[in-house]
Design a protein around this motif. Structure first.
Motif, short mmCIF file in Angstrom:
data_model
loop_
_atom_site.label_atom_id
_atom_site.label_comp_id
_atom_site.label_asym_id
_atom_site.label_seq_id
_atom_site.Cartn_x
_atom_site.Cartn_y
_atom_site.Cartn_z
N PRO A 167 -1.81 10.48 9.05
CA PRO A 167 -2.15 9.35 10.13
C PRO A 167 -2.70 8.25 9.42
O PRO A 167 -3.19 7.86 8.38
CB PRO A 167 -3.26 10.25 10.86
N LYS A 168 -2.17 6.95 10.02
CA LYS A 168 -2.43 5.78 9.59
C LYS A 168 -3.21 4.92 10.64
O LYS A 168 -2.92 5.04 11.82
CB LYS A 168 -1.16 5.03 9.05
N GLN A 169 -3.92 3.92 10.15
CA GLN A 169 -4.45 2.86 11.24
C GLN A 169 -3.15 2.13 11.61
O GLN A 169 -2.35 1.57 10.63
CB GLN A 169 -5.58 2.05 10.44
N ALA A 170 -3.25 1.85 12.92
CA ALA A 170 -1.94 1.07 13.34
C ALA A 170 -2.13 -0.53 12.66
O ALA A 170 -3.18 -0.93 12.62
CB ALA A 170 -2.08 0.86 14.98
N PRO A 171 -0.92 -1.17 12.27
CA PRO A 171 -0.91 -2.32 11.82
C PRO A 171 -1.74 -3.41 12.58
O PRO A 171 -2.42 -4.08 11.93
CB PRO A 171 0.55 -2.80 11.81
N HIS A 173 -7.30 -6.52 10.53
CA HIS A 173 -8.53 -7.06 10.80
C HIS A 173 -9.51 -6.49 10.22
O HIS A 173 -10.58 -6.82 10.42
CB HIS A 173 -8.73 -7.19 12.24
N ASN A 174 -9.35 -5.28 9.23
CA ASN A 174 -10.26 -4.70 8.69
C ASN A 174 -9.92 -4.21 7.12
O ASN A 174 -8.81 -4.22 6.90
CB ASN A 174 -10.93 -3.62 9.40
N PHE A 175 -10.85 -3.77 6.35
CA PHE A 175 -10.79 -3.54 5.16
C PHE A 175 -10.89 -2.03 4.70
O PHE A 175 -10.72 -1.39 3.98
CB PHE A 175 -11.72 -4.05 4.02
N ASP A 176 -10.83 -1.43 5.98
CA ASP A 176 -10.96 0.14 5.91
C ASP A 176 -9.67 0.73 5.36
O ASP A 176 -8.54 0.17 5.67
CB ASP A 176 -11.51 0.63 7.36
N GLU A 177 -9.74 1.99 5.11
CA GLU A 177 -8.71 2.82 4.47
C GLU A 177 -7.44 2.69 5.54
O GLU A 177 -7.57 3.06 6.85
CB GLU A 177 -8.90 4.04 3.82
N VAL A 178 -6.26 2.17 5.01
CA VAL A 178 -5.12 2.25 5.96
C VAL A 178 -4.50 3.81 6.51
O VAL A 178 -4.56 4.18 7.59
CB VAL A 178 -3.74 1.46 5.27
N ALA A 179 -4.55 4.67 5.38
CA ALA A 179 -4.05 5.84 5.73
C ALA A 179 -5.47 6.93 5.77
O ALA A 179 -6.32 6.74 4.94
CB ALA A 179 -3.41 6.40 4.61
N THR A 180 -5.59 7.52 6.98
CA THR A 180 -7.00 8.22 7.27
C THR A 180 -6.87 9.83 6.55
O THR A 180 -8.00 10.09 6.71
CB THR A 180 -7.17 7.96 8.79
N GLY A 181 -5.86 10.23 6.17
CA GLY A 181 -5.86 11.36 5.33
C GLY A 181 -5.62 12.42 6.36
O GLY A 181 -5.79 12.21 7.78
N TYR A 182 -5.19 13.63 5.97
CA TYR A 182 -4.91 14.92 6.54
C TYR A 182 -6.24 15.47 7.32
O TYR A 182 -7.24 15.29 6.69
CB TYR A 182 -4.07 15.98 5.70
N ASN A 185 4.13 -1.14 4.21
CA ASN A 185 2.67 -1.32 4.64
C ASN A 185 2.51 -2.93 4.95
O ASN A 185 2.13 -3.48 5.89
CB ASN A 185 1.71 -1.01 3.78
N ALA A 186 3.10 -3.85 4.04
CA ALA A 186 2.94 -5.21 3.87
C ALA A 186 3.85 -5.81 5.16
O ALA A 186 3.13 -6.55 5.93
CB ALA A 186 3.23 -5.65 2.60
N GLU A 187 4.79 -5.28 5.11
CA GLU A 187 5.86 -5.68 6.08
C GLU A 187 5.06 -5.53 7.66
O GLU A 187 5.42 -6.33 8.57
CB GLU A 187 7.30 -5.21 6.22
N GLU A 188 4.96 -4.35 7.71
CA GLU A 188 4.17 -4.11 9.25
C GLU A 188 2.93 -4.81 9.41
O GLU A 188 2.66 -5.01 10.51
CB GLU A 188 3.89 -2.57 8.97
N GLU A 189 2.42 -5.24 8.33
CA GLU A 189 1.23 -6.09 8.67
C GLU A 189 1.54 -7.68 8.76
O GLU A 189 0.64 -8.52 8.86
CB GLU A 189 0.08 -6.02 7.52
N GLY A 190 2.75 -7.86 8.67
CA GLY A 190 3.10 -9.29 8.93
C GLY A 190 3.55 -10.07 7.89
O GLY A 190 3.73 -11.23 8.02
N VAL A 191 3.56 -9.45 6.82
CA VAL A 191 3.88 -10.24 5.33
C VAL A 191 5.25 -10.55 5.35
O VAL A 191 6.10 -9.59 5.61
CB VAL A 191 3.43 -9.44 4.01
N GLU A 192 5.50 -11.87 5.10
CA GLU A 192 7.08 -12.20 5.10
C GLU A 192 7.63 -12.26 3.60
O GLU A 192 6.81 -12.71 2.77
CB GLU A 192 7.16 -13.81 5.47
N PHE A 193 8.87 -11.48 3.37
CA PHE A 193 9.28 -11.72 2.15
C PHE A 193 10.37 -12.88 1.90
O PHE A 193 11.38 -12.78 2.48
CB PHE A 193 9.87 -10.19 1.64
N HIS A 194 10.33 -13.59 0.83
CA HIS A 194 11.25 -14.56 0.41
C HIS A 194 11.80 -14.11 -0.84
O HIS A 194 11.34 -14.26 -2.02
CB HIS A 194 10.55 -16.12 0.20
#
Lengths: 280, 456
Positions: free
Chosen positions: B4-8, B13-22, B319-328
Motif C-alpha cells: 500500500p502507498k499514499q496516493a500521489p 504535500h507531506n514528507f511521510d513515507e510513501v509506501a506504508t508497508g505490508y 513515483n516521481a512521475e505520479e507526483e507530477g515531475v516532468e522528464f525532459h
C-alpha cells in the motif's frame, strides 16, 4: 556536549565565546574555523577560531549578533552547553617569512586575524595592521592587534563612509610603496572590503590573500554551498580555503550575492541595507 | 503482492513515507508464495548473502520472532535494506517465480520483519562473543561503516566508530529523503549497532582531529567507509548564481537539517517555483521529489540521455512521475541565465541525440547543432554524481588512491597501508547502499581473520 567556559561581550553586537573542546584545541592552527550547532534543531554555523589553549582544552571565537542563531548565542552563559562543535576545519593560513605584511581586518577579522598576525610576527615579518570599523564603538581587540603589529592603523568609517574610508590608510600606503615596500597583503574583513582590496592591488604585483567566510552547511567538502569561481576551477572555501589568492578569485559580484542568499532568513536584521552590512 | 502507498495527490504535500508497508496478513500471505527452492538462487543475488528461504520459511509458520532472528544473523540493518535495496535487480531477479511471473516480494518481507521487530519494543540483542581485546576504528558511519562495526562487534572486537557530522548514518541521513527512508528507522538501526557495544564518536573528523597514523597507535585495525561526498558541478557559466544547488546541499538542507520543518528547525532552504533537476540517477529523483514536497509548482528532471539509459530505479521514476515531475530527455544545460541580481532565472539548454556507445556501454549523447533553447527556471539542483572526499587521502601519503580519488583495495578490501581496509563508495566511487554493505561484509571478514591471527 561542549561547555561554554567564558562569554565576554566586546561591543554592543560583538561577543567572544570560549568553548571547552580539547580535541579541537589540540589541532587548531591560525586561520581555521569551527562549526557549531546550538541544539538538535539548530543550524550548522561556521566561526573563525580566534585563540586556543591546548593545555586547558579551550577554543575561542568571536561572533557578531546578526541573526536567529547568533542572537541566541548572545544569551549563552558560562556553564551552558552547545550540542555540537566540530573543527578545526579548513586549511591553516599560509605563514612564512614574507617581509613587510599588511593585514586588513574588519568585523570578526579583528579577532580571527590575531593568531595569524602572531605567527607571522614570530616568523620575523614586519606587520602593519589596518583595522576598520563603522564607528569607534565597534572597535575591539586593539590591544591584541597592537601587541603583534609593528604599526596599527585605524580606519573608522562614519555614517555612509563605506569602503572608501576603510581603504584610505591602505591607499595611502600603496601610493608610498617606493619608500615603504609591501611584500604581502592579507585581509579578513567584509567581502565588500576584500573585493576593493583585491581590485586595488591587482595590477601592482603585490600578493594579496583574503580569508573567505561564505555560507556553509557541512563545512567538510560535501555540499558545495561555499563554492567560488577560481582561476584553478571551482573551489570550496571549507576545504580548499578559507584563505585564497585574491587575484585568482573570479566573479566577486556572484560571491557577494551568494553571501547574502539567506540574508533575509537568518543573516540580516529587518530593515537591513547592503551599504550598512552587518559584517562591515 | 503490491505494498500500500499514499496516493500521489496526498503524498505530494507531506514528507511521510510513501509506501506504508505490508499488514501482518499481507506479509504472511506473501510469504506463502515462496516455494522453498532447493537451489537458492535468491541468496546468490544478495550482496550480503541473507539466507532468504530460511527467514521466509519461519514466516510461513507464523514464527515472526524466529524469522527476524534469522534475518539479523545476516544483516544488522534490515529496515534500511528492505527499503532502499534495488531488489528487482538482485534477490528478486533470481527468484524462481520470476521466470513465470511475479517474484516473491523479498524486500517487502524484509522490511515488514524489521518494522515488526521495532514495534515489539526493538530488536533483541543477540548473545555477544566474549571480548577478544582487539580494537578497531571505523571511519564513517554510513552503510559500510555500520555494517563493519556491527559485524566486528558481534565477533567480540571493541569498535569505535567516528563520524564527522553531528548524527550517524552518512548518506542514509543526509541523502535519502524521509519519505523513502524515515530517519527514525535509520536511528533505530544505529541504536541497535550501538547496543552491540560499538562506541559512536560524533563531530570527529579523521584526517583532522586524528591522523590515520595517530589512530593506528591506539587501534589494531582501521576500516575506512568515508563515502563519496564531493559533488560534481556542470562547469558552465553562471553555475554559482543564487539558487543553483548541488544535490548534496539541497538534500542535506532538506533531510539532515530538516529545512522542510523550518522555522522549527533553524536551517532554511531557499527554493523558487520552477525547479530544474539536472541528472538521471536516484539522487536526482530524490531531489525532484523533495522539491515537489517543498511546494514547487513545476519540477523538471533534465537528463542528457533517453529514458532507457536512466540509472535511477524504475520504481523511483514512476513515483516521481505520479507526483507530477516532468522528464525532459536528451537535453543538456549549457549556461545558467541570471536575473541581473545573480539569481538564476533560466537555463540555456541544448538538445542531444544518441551516438555511438561510450565507455559505460551506453550510447553517447551528442549535441544537436543549433538546437539551443531556454528552460525557464528559478531553482536548479545539479545532480551529476560525486567523487570521494580527498581529506583522508590527502593527509595519508602512504595510502594508495586511484586517479578518480578512490582508495585502491584488493579483493578483501585491504588497502595499500598496513592494517587499513576500506569499503563502500570510497572504493567504488559511488554505488548502492547494499553494495557498500557487501564490500563491508568482505572487509569485516578479512579484518576478523587478521585480528584473530595477530597473537599466533
Amino acid at each position: 556536549m561542549f561547555e561554554v567556559v567564558d562569554h565576554e561581550k566586546l561591543t554592543h553586537k560583538v561577543h567572544r565565546l570560549r568553548i571547552s573542546a580539547p580535541h579541537v584545541a589540540r589541532k587548531a592552527q591560525p586561520g581555521q574555523f569551527v562549526i557549531l550547532i546550538l541544539d538538535e534543531k539548530g543550524e550548522r554555523v561556521p566561526f573563525t577560531i580566534s585563540d586556543w589553549d591546548r593545555q586547558a582544552g579551550t577554543v575561542d571565537f568571536v561572533f557578531l549578533e546578526v541573526g536567529r542563531t547568533t542572537e541566541r548565542m548572545a544569551r549563552l552563559q558560562k556553564g551552558d552547553t552547545l550540542a555540537h562543535f566540530v573543527g578545526p576545519l579548513g586549511k591553516p593560513a599560509e605563514i612564512d617569512k614574507f617581509g613587510h605584511v599588511v593585514c586588513v581586518v574588519s568585523g570578526y577579522g579583528l579577532a580571527g586575524m590575531v593568531p595569524i598576525i602572531k605567527r607571522l610576527k614570530e616568523k620575523g615579518n614586519r606587520i602593519t595592521t589596518i583595522m576598520q570599523a563603522a564607528d569607534n564603538e565597534s572597535l575591539y581587540n586593539q590591544e591584541a592587534l597592537k601587541q603583534f603589529s609593528d604599526h596599527l592603523l585605524i580606519g573608522v568609517g562614519g555614517a555612509g563612509g563605506g569602503p572608501a574610508t576603510a581603504l584610505k590608510p591602505l591607499e595611502d600606503m600603496l601610493k608610498n610603496l617606493d619608500h615603504e615596500p609591501m611584500d604581502r597583503i592579507t585581509a579578513m574583513a567584509s567581502i565588500c572590503l576584500m573585493r576593493f582590496i583585491a581590485e586595488a592591488t591587482r595590477n601592482m604585483g603585490i600578493k594579496t590573500t583574503v580569508h573567505m567566510a561564505p555560507v556553509m552547511v557541512d563545512g567538510t567538502g560535501m555540499c558545495g554551498a561555499c563554492r567560488l569561481a577560481h582561476a584553478d576551477g571551482t573551489q570550496f572555501a571549507c576545504v580548499h580555503g578559507p584563505e585564497f589568492d585574491a587575484h585568482k578569485i573570479k566573479a566577486w559580484d556572484t560571491l557577494m550575492a551568494r553571501r547574502c542568499t539567506y540574508a533575509d532568513d537568518s543573516i540580516m536584521q529587518p530593515g537591513f541595507k547592503c551599504d550598512n552590512c552587518s559584517q562591515w | 503482492m503490491e505494498m500500500p502507498k499514499q496516493a500521489p495527490c496526498e503524498r505530494k504535500h507531506n514528507f511521510d513515507e510513501v509506501a506504508t508497508g505490508y499488514t501482518l496478513e499481507m506479509a504472511l500471505q506473501e510469504s506463502r508464495r515462496c516455494i522453498q527452492c532447493k537451489k537458492r538462487n535468491c541468496v546468490e543475488g544478495c550482496p550480503v548473502n541473507i539466507q532468504i528461504p530460511d527467514f521466509i520459511s519461519r514466516m510461513q509458520k507464523n514464527d515472526l520472532a524466529g524469522a527476524a532472528r534469522v534475518l539479523k544473523k545476516y544483516t544488522s540493518l534490515p529496515g534500511i535494506c528492505g527499503r532502499v535495496c534495488p531488489q528487482e535487480s538482485q534477490c528478486e531477479s533470481k527468484c524462481t517465480l520470476n521466470k513465470k511471473g511475479v517474484p516473491v516480494a523479498i524486500g517487502r518481507l524484509e522490511r515488514f520483519l524489521a518494522d515488526w521487530e521495532r514495534s515489539q519494543g526493538g530488536a533483541a540483542i543477540p548473545d555477544l562473543t566474549p571480548s577478544t581485546g582487539k580494537k578497531v576504528a571505523v571511519v564513517g558511519s554510513g552503510p559500510s561503516g555500520l555494517t563493519v562495526a556491527a559485524d566486528l562487534a558481534l565477533l567480540g572486537h571493541q569498535v569505535d566508530m567516528f563520524e564527522a557530522l553531528h548524527v550517524a548514518g552518512g548518506v542514509l541521513m543526509y541523502g535519502i529523503p524521509e519519505f523513502r527512508l524515515p530517519k527514525a528507522i535509520v536511528q533505530g538501526e544505529v541504536e541497535y549497532v550501538k547496543k552491540l557495544g560499538v562506541n559512536l564518536k560524533l563531530d570527529y573528523v579523521i584526517g583532522i582531529n586524528a591522523s590515520m597514523d595517530e589512530l593506528l597507535e591506539s587501534y589494531d585495525a582501521i576500516f575506512l567507509g568515508t563515502g563519496a561526498g564531493l559533488p560534481w558541478f556542470l562547469d558552465i557559466p553562471g553555475e554559482n548564481f543564487n539558487n543553483v544547488y548541488s544535490a548534496n546541499e539541497f538534500l542535506t538542507r532538506c533531510n539532515l537539517m530538516k529545512a522542510y520543518r523550518y522555522p522549527e528547525y533553524a536551517t532554511p532552504i531557499k527554493m523558487g517555483r520552477r525547479v530544474a533537476v539536472v541528472g538521471g540517477g536516484n539522487v536526482a529523483m530524490d531531489s525532484a521529489r523533495c522539491a515537489v514536497r517543498l511546494g514547487a509548482e513545476k519540477v523538471m528532471v533534465i537528463y542528457r540521455r533517453s529514458r532507457a539509459e536512466m540509472p535511477a530505479r524504475l520504481e523511483e521514476m514512476e513515483n516521481a512521475e505520479e507526483e507530477g515531475v516532468e522528464f525532459h530527455f536528451l537535453v543538456a544545460p549549457s549556461a545558467m541565465i541570471g536575473d541581473g541580481r545573480k539569481n538564476v532565472c533560466g537555463m540555456e539548454c541544448i538538445r542531444m541525440e544518441l551516438g555511438e556507445p561510450d565507455a559505460s556501454g551506453r550510447r553517447r549523447p551528442v549535441p544537436v547543432k543549433g538546437s539551443e533553447y531556454v528552460v525557464e527556471t528559478d531553482t536548479v539542483v545539479v545532480s551529476l554524481g560525486t567523487s570521494p572526499n580527498p581529506l583522508i587521502a590527502s593527509t595519508t601519503p602512504d595510502l594508495q588512491v586511484s586517479k578518480k580519488g578512490t582508495i585502491v583495495v584488493d579483493e578483501n578490501g585491504k588497502s595499500s597501508k598496513a592494517r587499513v581496509w576500506a569499503g563502500g563508495d570510497i572504493i567504488s566511487g559511488g554505488a548502492t547502499v547494499i553494495s557498500a554493505m557487501g564490500e563491508a561484509r568482505i572487509a569485516a571478514t578479512a579484518i576478523h581473520k587478521y585480528l584473530v591471527n595477530i597473537d599466533q
